[in-house]
Scaffold this motif. Structure first.
Motif, PDB file in Angstrom:
ATOM      1  N   ARG A 672      -0.152  19.855 -11.283  1.00  0.00           N
ATOM      2  CA  ARG A 672       0.085  19.735  -9.840  1.00  0.00           C
ATOM      3  C   ARG A 672      -0.858  18.682  -9.277  1.00  0.00           C
ATOM      4  N   VAL A 673      -0.326  17.834  -8.392  1.00  0.00           N
ATOM      5  CA  VAL A 673      -1.128  16.835  -7.694  1.00  0.00           C
ATOM      6  C   VAL A 673      -0.865  16.987  -6.204  1.00  0.00           C
ATOM      7  N   ASP A 674      -1.906  17.261  -5.439  1.00  0.00           N
ATOM      8  CA  ASP A 674      -1.820  17.297  -3.979  1.00  0.00           C
ATOM      9  C   ASP A 674      -2.446  16.012  -3.455  1.00  0.00           C
ATOM     10  N   TYR A 675      -1.603  15.131  -2.998  1.00  0.00           N
ATOM     11  CA  TYR A 675      -1.990  13.761  -2.630  1.00  0.00           C
ATOM     12  C   TYR A 675      -2.045  13.672  -1.109  1.00  0.00           C
ATOM     13  N   THR A 676      -3.170  13.230  -0.559  1.00  0.00           N
ATOM     14  CA  THR A 676      -3.282  13.067   0.882  1.00  0.00           C
ATOM     15  C   THR A 676      -3.746  11.652   1.210  1.00  0.00           C
ATOM     16  N   ASP A 677      -3.508  11.268   2.442  1.00  0.00           N
ATOM     17  CA  ASP A 677      -3.866   9.926   2.916  1.00  0.00           C
ATOM     18  C   ASP A 677      -3.238   8.839   2.050  1.00  0.00           C
ATOM     19  N   LEU A 678      -2.048   9.118   1.522  1.00  0.00           N
ATOM     20  CA  LEU A 678      -1.366   8.164   0.655  1.00  0.00           C
ATOM     21  C   LEU A 678      -1.156   6.838   1.377  1.00  0.00           C
ATOM     22  N   ILE A 679      -1.523   5.744   0.730  1.00  0.00           N
ATOM     23  CA  ILE A 679      -1.372   4.414   1.310  1.00  0.00           C
ATOM     24  C   ILE A 679      -0.002   3.870   0.945  1.00  0.00           C
ATOM     25  N   THR A 680       0.757   3.546   1.928  1.00  0.00           N
ATOM     26  CA  THR A 680       2.066   2.963   1.691  1.00  0.00           C
ATOM     27  C   THR A 680       2.385   2.031   2.841  1.00  0.00           C
ATOM     28  N   VAL A 681       3.483   1.334   2.705  1.00  0.00           N
ATOM     29  CA  VAL A 681       3.923   0.463   3.779  1.00  0.00           C
ATOM     30  C   VAL A 681       5.129   1.115   4.439  1.00  0.00           C
ATOM     31  N   GLU A 682       5.242   0.964   5.728  1.00  0.00           N
ATOM     32  CA  GLU A 682       6.369   1.557   6.425  1.00  0.00           C
ATOM     33  C   GLU A 682       7.677   1.106   5.776  1.00  0.00           C
ATOM     34  N   ASN A 683       8.609   2.041   5.648  1.00  0.00           N
ATOM     35  CA  ASN A 683       9.900   1.718   5.068  1.00  0.00           C
ATOM     36  C   ASN A 683      10.766   1.029   6.118  1.00  0.00           C
ATOM     37  N   ALA A 684      11.148  -0.230   5.826  1.00  0.00           N
ATOM     38  CA  ALA A 684      11.876  -1.017   6.822  1.00  0.00           C
ATOM     39  C   ALA A 684      13.213  -0.388   7.187  1.00  0.00           C
ATOM     40  N   GLN A 685      13.944   0.126   6.186  1.00  0.00           N
ATOM     41  CA  GLN A 685      15.228   0.748   6.471  1.00  0.00           C
ATOM     42  C   GLN A 685      15.048   2.006   7.314  1.00  0.00           C
ATOM     43  N   GLY A 686      14.061   2.814   6.937  1.00  0.00           N
ATOM     44  CA  GLY A 686      13.792   4.004   7.721  1.00  0.00           C
ATOM     45  C   GLY A 686      13.347   3.677   9.136  1.00  0.00           C
TER      46      GLY A 686
END
Length: 882
Positions: A672-686
């Motif tokens: 199990r991995v509980d991932y927080t503050d995940l760095i991503t780029v906003e999804n353009a389609q979303g």
């Protein structure tokens, strides 16, 4: 960063390590031990508390893989890596390779070479991920690969969230081997030709090993697999939207009549009108609209599924054993990967959607029009977008031991990557001039989009520009570790390791003046002078980090051992404290129980914090009634964010090792991995789906979608759970059966808009996860005779689904994909001191086609992050050993 902890484990670790430090060193003799990825402590137990999968030399050879990327694609634990050509969704990583453990993202897997860090690639994915480029590693030089299937920040620091892949390269080799191979797709001319060598010698306690590999790859065009690119077309070929404004600025909403010529007919205001010559070329396609028809461009057959590519890789290891047990060694490696063609559309569409007045010399409509098209169409040759990827690495290691049997190990490692990218586009200012009759090399030629036959070479040369960008990354790392026996407990000795690590990494971006993003006085980006590509910011940044770490192995009883580790890492603008505790319980002669809990982190990359870059994505805009339009490729401008916090995770593993017999064992691990503050780029389609008229949705005056601006940010959380299964059955002295499988129980993520979704079993077109089949598995059967060997490998990927809006003839289900690879080898003696090995094999024996995927109009019709487009491939290899 807030200090992380796992309930009381932090206190347990601190107590165990401080207790260990209070005792003097015991000078007893060492027992034969090994060191496994994930720990600095050498131990006698082969099945340790850490879940490590080992791919040894014989297994690697049995796969028939000619590149590391091909090998990684068969790993059950890796899902969603970018190891194949795809100009639509991974245009800026072509000619590279990577790993994606647990599907947690390319940036969340730490890749090591001989246990040491390697710089990330200058190539950056469409979603902003950075990664270590595995294409640098020559497959002939690999001794074994160790895959640690849990977080390891307490041992290695940043990036080891999903796990660690450690490529251990060959050394201490004596002799000379040369090998050559060829593989060919059965129903295409595509082939790979490769040649490599391995040489080693020893003299006066000095060992030298040198390896080299060269790969020449020919292309596979989508035209050879038309069903894999039949959705790769654009509605922006050459069309006109009638905009009823007159030369004096007044509007006239009367019907528009063209009396003669190719555009003869009567049209309504705001009607779409296609170029009458649209179907003269086989790549033209007519696309009905709510009002009128557009001329689309079927660009799919232009692009490649496999690019023309050459790879040159060199590696050498030099080591010397001094008297007293000290050893000095050096690893040097260099690679150059060149993508030589990478064909693209002759030109991109002009996303400024120019307005052409009623008095334009070529305008037949007598009213203003908005041009929906591209300067160069299907009648022109494809534009080429080559890539060059060069990597250098040097690692120097000095190790030895003290008189009290404690060992010490130091290393200084430097690595550098340069990724160069070329991309053709058209200059906006020169196109505007050409539309006004001031184009061409002498500023006196008219570009008439209503008559494509009138375009001249002078006009094309004048408004065409080939952009060049160069991204450089480098890493300098110093490691120092001591390890040894602290004292004896009733159940055995307490072993301990401690060390320091210092790192300095740099990121540098240079581009030509046209392609460079500059900023106005308010800090806003100034649009570059190109009709489609949105540019790149120049960057020159670096940073340092420093870490202290310690690890202790305590034999609690004859059957139980506990490993405790802790690492403190001081980052340039933050810090992280990461503990780990692991337990190994020999419950019985046949059963081992292992468990671990730890924290991990990943620091934001320098590119995510400092760079602004544009990618080209297929985006569906929306009509006023909310219905989706056909996707079109638009620029997505990703902006760096200096305020990004490091990602954090809590990692858990619970496993059983059951040794049914001396020749059969089973390993099953729940993780199990509980991932927080995940760095991503906003999804353009979303983003456009949530608010089609948001402030970051860039439109022309007529309301047509031009670009989307997105930001890197720390999203809330991801919770991933799964089960890994591994089994090895040594049937007899000749037959060996290996099984590996990975299953997602859940992959719960939070989208940009706060919605929580289940990503496992989904294509994930509108969020930051990649495609995630719930199951991947491999089955390997090996037979080894006295001078012959054979293998059969079965690779399975389960079905998954897409939630994208589908045309009537498309399915949401993406079928499962099973391939069978087989090979046979025979070894013959040539002389008393030399031999030859001939290998024949077939990959994808049953010629399984990749499952169909509808990823919107404008993209490939299969998933290159999961499936291969090649079909059946024959291969042959010859190795000569002297």
């Amino acid at each position: 960063m807030k200090m992380t902890q796992l309930l009381t484990s932090k206190k347990i670790i601190a107590l165990s390590i401080s207790a260990a430090l209070t005792f003097s060193v015991n000078g007893q003799d060492k027992v034969e031990t090994i060191q496994v990825t994930g720990s600095y402590i050498k131990r006698t137990a082969v099945d340790a508390a850490e879940p490590v999968q080992v791919l040894d030399y014989n297994f690697i050879q049995s796969t028939g893989a000619t590149t590391v990327a091909e090998l990684i694609s068969k790993l059950a634990i890796s899902s969603g890596a970018e190891n194949q050509a795809d100009s639509y969704t991974q245009a800026s990583t072509q000619g590279t390779g990577n790993v994606n453990l647990r599907g947690l993202g390319l940036s969340s897997t730490l890749v090591l070479i001989n246990g040491r860090r390697q710089t990330i690639s200058g190539a950056i994915t469409n979603d902003g991920s950075v990664f270590v480029d595995t294409s640098h590693i020559p497959i002939d030089a690999i001794e074994q690969i160790e895959v640690l299937k849990e977080g390891a920040a307490s041992t290695y620091g940043s990036d080891a969230v999903a796990g660690v892949v450690n490529f251990i390269l060959r050394k201490d080799f004596e002799g000379f081997e040369i090998n050559a191979g060829i593989s060919k797709v059965t129903d295409s001319s595509q082939k790979d030709t490769d040649i490599g060598f391995l040489w080693g010698t020893e003299f006066n306690n000095t060992y030298i090993t040198v390896s080299g590999h060269y790969l020449d790859r020919t292309p596979l065009s989508t035209a050879d697999r038309p069903d894999l690119g039949d959705n790769a077309f654009s509605s922006l070929g050459n069309s006109f939207l009638l905009y009823p404004i007159q030369a004096d600025g007044s509007f006239d909403f009367s019907p528009i009549t063209v009396a003669e010529g190719p555009y003869a007919g009567t049209y309504a205001p705001f009607e779409n009108v296609a170029d009458p010559s649209c179907l003269d070329d086989e790549l033209g396609v007519l696309i009905p609209q709510a009002s009128g028809t557009r001329c689309g461009f079927n660009y799919g057959p232009i692009y490649n599924l496999v690019n023309t590519e050459t790879r040159t890789q060199l590696y050498t290891n030099i080591s010397h054993d001094f008297s007293g047990g000290t050893q000095l060694s050096a690893d040097l490696s260099w690679s150059s990967n060149k993508v030589k063609d990478n064909p693209q559309s002759p030109s991109y569409p002009d996303l400024t959607f120019p307005f052409i007045s009623s008095i334009h010399e070529g305008n037949p409509f007598g009213t203003g029009v908005i041009w929906l098209g591209r300067p160069l169409g299907a009648d022109q040759d494809p534009a080429l977008a080559p890539r060059k990827n060069e990597t250098f690495r040097a690692s120097f290691n000095l190790a030895g031991s003290f008189e009290n049997n404690w060992g010490w190990d130091t290393a200084l490692t430097y690595s550098k990557n340069t990724y160069t990218q070329y991309q053709q586009d058209q200059l906006r200012s020169r196109l505007v001039a050409a539309l006004a009759g001031e184009g061409g090399l002498n500023n006196d030629e008219l570009f008439n989009p209503f008559d494509r036959t009138s375009i001249t070479d002078s006009i094309i040369e004048d408004f065409t520009h080939i952009t060049k960008s160069e991204k450089n990354t480098d890493l300098l790392a110093f490691d120092a570790v001591i390890d040894g026996r602290l004292f004896d407990m009733p159940a055995g000795p307490v072993n301990f390791a401690a060390g320091i690590q210092a790192r300095k990494e740099g990121f540098h971006v240079a581009t030509d003046d046209v392609y460079e993003i500059n900023y106005d006085a308010d800090g806003n980006p100034i649009p570059v002078d190109l009709i489609f590509l949105a540019g790149l910011s120049e960057v020159d940044v670096d940073r340092t980090s420093f870490a202290l770490f310690a690890e202790s192995l305590l034999p609690v009883s004859d059957n139980i051992e506990v490993t405790a580790a802790v690492r403190y890492e001081k980052l340039e603008n933050d810090s992280s404290f990461d503990p780990k505790i692991a337990l190994r319980w020999q419950a019985s002669e046949k059963l081992i129980v292992r468990a671990s809990a730890s924290t991990a982190f990943r620091e934001a990359s320098l590119s995510q914090m400092n760079a602004t870059a544009a990618t080209i994505n297929g985006i569906s805009d929306f009509n006023p009634d909310g219905s989706a339009k056909s996707p079109a490729f638009v620029g997505v401008l990703a902006r760096g964010n200096e305020d990004l916090k490091p990602e954090q995770s809590k990692n858990y593993n619970l496993g059983l090792i059951f040794k049914a017999t001396s020749s059969l064992d089973f390993k099953i691990d729940y993780w199990r991995v509980d991932y927080t503050d995940l760095i991503t780029v906003e999804n353009a389609q979303g983003k456009i789906a949530d608010d089609p008229n948001g402030e970051d949705i860039i439109r022309t005056a007529a309301g047509l979608l031009s670009a989307i601006e997105v930001d890197y940010f720390n999203s809330s959380s991801v919770t991933v759970k799964g089960i890994d299964i591994e089994s090895v059955w040594k049937i007899n002295d000749q037959f060996n059966l290996t099984f590996n499988a990975s299953h997602f129980l859940t992959y719960e993520l939070t989208k940009d808009n706060g919605e929580v979704v289940e990503a496992a079993g989904s294509f994930n077109y509108d969020n930051f996860a990649r495609s995630l089949p719930e199951d991947k598995a491999t089955l390997n059967l090996n037979w080894v005779g006295e001078s012959q060997r054979a293998s059969v490998n079965v690779n399975y990927i389960s079905s998954y689904e897409t939630a994208i809006a589908l045309p009537e003839n498309e399915s949401a289900k993406i079928d499962s994909f099973t391939t069978v690879d087989t090979q046979y080898s025979a070894t013959f003696g040539i002389t008393e001191e030399s031999e030859a090995t001939i290998t024949l094999g077939i990959k994808n024996l049953l010629d399984e086609a990749p499952p169909r995927v509808f990823n919107g109009f404008g993209n490939l019709s299969y998933d290159p992050k999961q499936h291969s487009p090649l079909g059946r491939v024959f291969f042959a290899k010859a190795k000569f050993a002297f």
